[in-house]
Design a protein around this motif. Structure first.
Motif, mmCIF file in Angstrom:
data_model
loop_
_atom_site.group_PDB
_atom_site.id
_atom_site.type_symbol
_atom_site.label_atom_id
_atom_site.label_comp_id
_atom_site.label_asym_id
_atom_site.label_seq_id
_atom_site.Cartn_x
_atom_site.Cartn_y
_atom_site.Cartn_z
ATOM 1 N N THR A 150 -22.185 -25.535 18.824
ATOM 2 C CA THR A 150 -20.838 -25.009 19.388
ATOM 3 C C THR A 150 -19.872 -25.376 18.478
ATOM 4 N N ILE A 151 -19.838 -26.265 17.740
ATOM 5 C CA ILE A 151 -18.831 -26.265 16.706
ATOM 6 C C ILE A 151 -19.171 -26.021 14.949
ATOM 7 N N LEU A 152 -20.130 -26.418 14.649
ATOM 8 C CA LEU A 152 -20.198 -26.532 13.266
ATOM 9 C C LEU A 152 -20.912 -24.954 12.909
ATOM 10 N N PHE A 153 -21.972 -24.610 13.666
ATOM 11 C CA PHE A 153 -22.520 -23.222 13.183
ATOM 12 C C PHE A 153 -21.483 -21.943 13.311
ATOM 13 N N PRO A 154 -20.858 -21.986 14.310
ATOM 14 C CA PRO A 154 -19.609 -21.130 14.250
ATOM 15 C C PRO A 154 -18.736 -20.902 13.063
ATOM 16 N N ALA A 155 -18.267 -22.389 12.853
ATOM 17 C CA ALA A 155 -17.526 -22.577 11.561
ATOM 18 C C ALA A 155 -18.041 -22.083 10.388
ATOM 19 N N LEU A 156 -19.358 -22.100 10.209
ATOM 20 C CA LEU A 156 -19.836 -21.243 8.835
ATOM 21 C C LEU A 156 -19.579 -20.020 8.596
#
Length: 210
Positions: A150-156
């Motif tokens: 929910t946080i890290l993967f979208p930030a990529l």
């Protein structure tokens, strides 16, 4: 009339479609690891209740978790995903925590493998340690995966270019295909159904509230 081309199926582990994004591949690996954790949780409950003291299925589950999680999934995140976000200067505290949890998770899985290798233990203390280690891993990793999703993967996608995303995807697809050419690993993947059968988690209807 506009003809819509059929979507390419995403494929299974090691047979990923060229359309499958890197984070989708990682998400599916999370789901595979979750299936293992559900089985481990069920086996640990049986052990804690004194219903089943055969640790061989738990050993196989821990070995598969090590191969998929410790040696493949976590490595891909550390090598391909985390650095790209770190260069942005964002999520520094979160990334430090995720890296620490990877290290803790590897140590836990290795210890569980050692403790269960003989198929049984000699002391209650060792059995209690197995239960404690497995549950601590499950509690940690469920939170870990949820935050990544929910946080890290979208930030990529905020910090990587399309070309960089495509390069990461190509590397990951190649690694999965290489793993599936390893017969030992292929056999371990095939054993997931057997692990779930022993754990009593293969029939998802058992989880439906009565």
């Amino acid at each position: 009339m506009v003809q819509i081309a059929p979507q390419e199926t995403p494929g299974r582990f090691g047979e990923e479609s060229v359309m499958t994004s890197p984070t989708e591949m990682l998400s599916r690996e999370h789901a595979l690891m979750e299936r293992l954790m559900i089985s481990i949780e069920s086996m640990i409950a049986s052990i804690a209740n004194g219903e089943n003291m055969d640790l061989r299925p738990l050993h196989r589950a821990a070995m598969l978790m090590k191969r998929v999680g410790s040696e493949h999934h976590m490595v891909d995140e550390e090598r391909l995903i985390f650095p790209k976000i770190e260069t942005s200067g964002r999520h520094a505290d979160l990334l430090r925590t995720l890296r620490l949890q990877h290290d803790k998770g590897r140590a836990i899985i290795d210890r569980v493998i050692d403790l269960t290798e003989a198929g049984g233990v000699d002391t209650i203390g060792e059995m209690n340690e197995i239960v404690r280690l497995c549950m601590s891993f499950i509690v940690m990793y469920r939170s870990h995966a949820a935050v990544e999703e929910t946080i890290l993967f979208p930030a990529l996608y905020d910090f990587a270019t399309n070309d960089e995303i495509m390069n990461i995807q190509a590397i990951m697809r190649g690694e999965e295909e290489g793993l599936m050419k390893d017969q030992k690993f292929h056999n371990m993947m095939d054993s997931l159904a057997a692990i779930e059968a022993v754990a009593g988690t293969s029939d998802i209807s058992r989880f439906t509230p009565r």
